[in-house]
Design an enzyme around this catalytic site. Sequence first.
Site, mmCIF file in Angstrom:
data_model
loop_
_atom_site.group_PDB
_atom_site.id
_atom_site.type_symbol
_atom_site.label_atom_id
_atom_site.label_comp_id
_atom_site.label_asym_id
_atom_site.label_seq_id
_atom_site.Cartn_x
_atom_site.Cartn_y
_atom_site.Cartn_z
ATOM 1 N N GLU B 320 6.515 -3.040 10.562
ATOM 2 C CA GLU B 320 6.422 -3.495 9.401
ATOM 3 C C GLU B 320 7.556 -3.999 8.469
ATOM 4 O O GLU B 320 7.800 -3.647 7.482
ATOM 5 C CB GLU B 320 5.595 -2.112 8.532
ATOM 6 C CG GLU B 320 4.330 -1.715 9.114
ATOM 7 C CD GLU B 320 3.745 -0.599 8.067
ATOM 8 O OE1 GLU B 320 4.658 0.393 7.550
ATOM 9 O OE2 GLU B 320 2.541 -0.235 8.390
ATOM 10 N N CYS B 411 -2.103 3.581 1.662
ATOM 11 C CA CYS B 411 -0.895 3.364 0.772
ATOM 12 C C CYS B 411 -1.466 1.936 -0.185
ATOM 13 O O CYS B 411 -1.209 2.170 -1.166
ATOM 14 C CB CYS B 411 0.394 3.106 1.591
ATOM 15 S SG CYS B 411 0.373 1.731 2.694
#
Lengths: 664, 664
Positions: B320, B411
């Site tokens: 990420e 998230c």
Amino acid sequence: MRRLAISAILAAVLPSILCPAVKDYPIQPVPFTSVKFQDAFWAKRLETNRTVTIPFDFRKCEETGRIDNFARAGRLMEGEFRGIRYDDSDVFKIVEGAAYSLAVHPDSSLDTYLDGLITKIAAAQEPDGYLYTARTINPDKLPPHTGVVRWAYLSQSHELYNAGHMYEAAAAHFLATGKRSLLNVALKNADLIARIFGPSEEQLHGVPGHQEIEIGLVKLFRITGDEKYLNLARYFLDQRGNRNGHVLYGAYAQDHVPVLEQKKPVGHAVRANYMYSGMADVAALTGDESFIRALDGLWNDVVSSKQYVTGGVGARHDEEAFGEDYELPNATAYCETCAAIANALWNYRMFLLHGESHYIDVLERILYNGFLSGISLSGDRFFYTNPLESDGKFGFNIGKPERQPWFDCSCCPSNVVRFLPSLPGYVYAADAGGLYVNLFVTGEGSVQLPGRKVTVFQRTLYPWDGKIVIALHPETPLAFTVRIRIPGWSLNTVLPGGLYRFDGKSPERPQLSVNGKPAGMVLEKGYAVLDRSWNPGDRIELVLPMPVRRVLADEAVAADRGMAALQRGPVVFCLEGADNGGDVLHLVIPDDTQFKTRFESSLLGGVQTIRGEALRLFPDGREGWTGMNAVFKAVPYYAWANRGANEMRVWLPRTAERAKESFK
Amino acid sequence: MRRLAISAILAAVLPSILCPAVKDYPIQPVPFTSVKFQDAFWAKRLETNRTVTIPFDFRKCEETGRIDNFARAGRLMEGEFRGIRYDDSDVFKIVEGAAYSLAVHPDSSLDTYLDGLITKIAAAQEPDGYLYTARTINPDKLPPHTGVVRWAYLSQSHELYNAGHMYEAAAAHFLATGKRSLLNVALKNADLIARIFGPSEEQLHGVPGHQEIEIGLVKLFRITGDEKYLNLARYFLDQRGNRNGHVLYGAYAQDHVPVLEQKKPVGHAVRANYMYSGMADVAALTGDESFIRALDGLWNDVVSSKQYVTGGVGARHDEEAFGEDYELPNATAYCETCAAIANALWNYRMFLLHGESHYIDVLERILYNGFLSGISLSGDRFFYTNPLESDGKFGFNIGKPERQPWFDCSCCPSNVVRFLPSLPGYVYAADAGGLYVNLFVTGEGSVQLPGRKVTVFQRTLYPWDGKIVIALHPETPLAFTVRIRIPGWSLNTVLPGGLYRFDGKSPERPQLSVNGKPAGMVLEKGYAVLDRSWNPGDRIELVLPMPVRRVLADEAVAADRGMAALQRGPVVFCLEGADNGGDVLHLVIPDDTQFKTRFESSLLGGVQTIRGEALRLFPDGREGWTGMNAVFKAVPYYAWANRGANEMRVWLPRTAERAKESFK
């Protein structure tokens, strides 16, 4: 109960002989429970340990709050933690010593006392197994250097160090009494630590700041057979100096490079020697030769450049550390009593690995000198440091050069109390081939050899006299090898590695006979090898000549240049003020001095003394010197400072010139 | 209750204006509670957030065990931990969003729901303040990567990350409601962490694997004034990349070199942008210029080589993470919604530090594009990744390229829900000299200037139309400076740093007038500065021409070579299958294409669309190509995938040759 204990010990310590498939030391010690001292030298020290030192140490622990700390942590009483964060370990070490004592000398009141104490220790254990009273009593008011939370400050907290001593105590108590009360506490704690520390990313990767737990974990492994404990010991060693796992603590704690890359002994000497002992255990139990190679290099380095003639190690007060090569000052020698013990533990393990007698030579040198100096004849006064010279006025770290009843950091008194009663375990060893006789002490041993049990009797006045008679009593005639250590000193070697030498070879050689007939001295690895069938009552006689001999140090040892030390048999002597008009620092012992010896039974518990002619040299106050003839008297180094603070010197000037230099 | 809350917010966020001695950002935001959206674009998104997303997210948390985890940890119910170790943080973020909503929109049932939830959260807190349900529920059965004991695996455990979101939630809840229920939990937790982590040797020296606590700690500092929290935030930043304190986690977690030495943004983009935000806060509150210099370098690097035209950052699925310079693939762009939010947080702080409009330019680009694409028009479907191209069949990490109701790692949904209601706080800011107008949204704001309070009205159809009318209503006539952001896009700048450029300069310039009279456009730091005395009702009019413009990328961006993107105002457009016969990947938009725009009120909640002529190009199956004329229709990128999975493309081939390359 005792029978159970002894068989448990046998099962625990002799796996490689009883079950060859188990990896272990190729040589196995004959446990101290199977050997009884009946001599005039050690037996009384062990009895003093039992009757004086153990109760004395426990009382000190009570007075100083060390035992209440457990009760407080266990909420059995109110109050704050008293003392230093590693004080728990003192109690564990005394329990270990008391258990050894109990194993060979039943004592119901001591047994009961231990039960009560263990109740407090168990109460102090937190539900998950954590045991460290410094934190448990009041986590909001921690003593210095404990770390704000568990394991936060491993480099200093001694959380793992304390645990190691607990394991050793628990193993001893279980083997001595068969009771699992303390063992269960230890296993619960070890299970916790084995869960928390390890190679998984999820686990903590720190290592103990002060090594010790490695030895303790191996003892738990020997009792339980659970490899988890052995693996954790190995993990802590592999992890040491591994910067991928934790921020390194540095050379002080031998955490600067991986242990296998440590070529030079560095840092805190007690930590180092416990680590080396743990490495030897792990090497033996895992068969990993790389550890052994690393140990061989470290050992050679110590004996070649970092060991005192007393066997002491750790020259520096600063960090209680090894010095540089040949950095062996005398008056400021640190030589912590604990370092002597730790070094003895390591040397014995090196012997068990290699079967070379020179490891026992080092061990013996430590025992009769640098270790034994750590405790008074009375059994209730201790040296933390063991210098080789004193002006009688000022000692290092301990104030006056007098043995003290206790210290704020009382690792040494509690270490002596556990080491002394274990000594019978260092006398004999066995491997598949037979028996090793390592130390010479009048007494009786029972040795389990693969074929049969053999009872071994020794009669000797060692260390005062070099005649040793060994009588073998196998149950029935039995062929096996007997290896008798021929001490290096009797063959003109002070220490392996040549750091010291005797001033001239002794003309007399050791003599060996069997049943009265001279036996050829075939030496293998320093042992006289007698390979034959033995009948009950067969008698071996060894005579080790014991002249007084002068020891000289390598020129590289600046402190000893122009100086000589006196040694007789394994014992190193010193001049002490009490025998020399209060002044020894001005005495010169010329090279042509003739030595006379006698045994003085009423002096210092009975010691051999050495006398001779000397020169006493004083500055005359006008840049010149005044000399006068004098007679000196030397006593064994270990016995010094039993008559109050006074001057003492091991290394003695050989010439007036050298003596004058000392005063510059 | 609301009045109390708002005054508390003012006290918390305006210290540098109300009390110049306090170090803080030289510019202070006008809090979201003082600004009300009344527009057709954002107001309805915020209302959807309030009425749909907040309840939806809470329901998801209940369904997935996230809320039960607190009850279980608090022994209010039985059962094992469900989910992932950082799931607690989702609940905290939704509480934060709910608190923002509550601050401006009283809702007694939401208020009551939060009270009940906070009771569970408080119950889950261990007596010493520790709060991490993944461990507390059953320490013997921990979810993966939590670490066998507290703090053992900080690089992965998210113990400190969760705490940071708790602090943000607690600060929001306290400021919104005046209740200390969650704040007390947060402070107790922060006190624990401030005791455990810090520079003392006794403390732990690790840093959070995932940054976030730094922002949260600063919020606790603003509320309490207790410097302990600020110091801890600073400690975590100073400690990052410091190999003397802990074993470094590496570039993934921006823990490879000290933060001040980090020249290139690397690693996990959300962590990085939270860290940069925390650095800005600490720099502002401590006055440490070195942090600011480091941030300036990092920011320049991002906008010059690592930011998508949508404002998205974090190109790589792998870790990420930020990619290399110019590594900006379209179909595989990661562009996590959370990274967009974190990047917005950072850019706003950069503005507060420097007062330069280009930070708001980046913020605006994120808001209207790469952030807003993360949530569906309906408010209950989310994108975790925000690619700039899709074949409609296969999305990266999220399966089909359709917004999802929830993720195992949720998230993003919980981040959207807290970020949206905070948006009114980004419209205005103030410093000692006067007012900043940063964003253009119809509504009303109440700005506290040093002299007086000023009410600001905006009327605009932005982002669909570039006319903005601002009416100022100081309580009485007042001299102050008004700084109106002139968007970079209206001055022919796509992003600072030249990574993208418009294809040709727009001939039309922004026009400014005051009370109907043209005003000279004096630009300072990108703001049109109007410095005069203002009477109640004075009216500023800004007209920003909004032609459709073609964006070209630097040649170094391989993925965009020969391609163009369409932008109008702040909005980036895309072609979506739904408007183009299901196929957009074969469309070529030649450079001479004429664009027509219209507002389609019934499409996608009301959007401007762009139409023009295109070429549709297919392989003919015989190594040649067949082309046909087509009309394309583009919609705002943020609105894509609200009509099911289908093809989508932001960067469009300018020539047939380039289109053919795409199919090689």
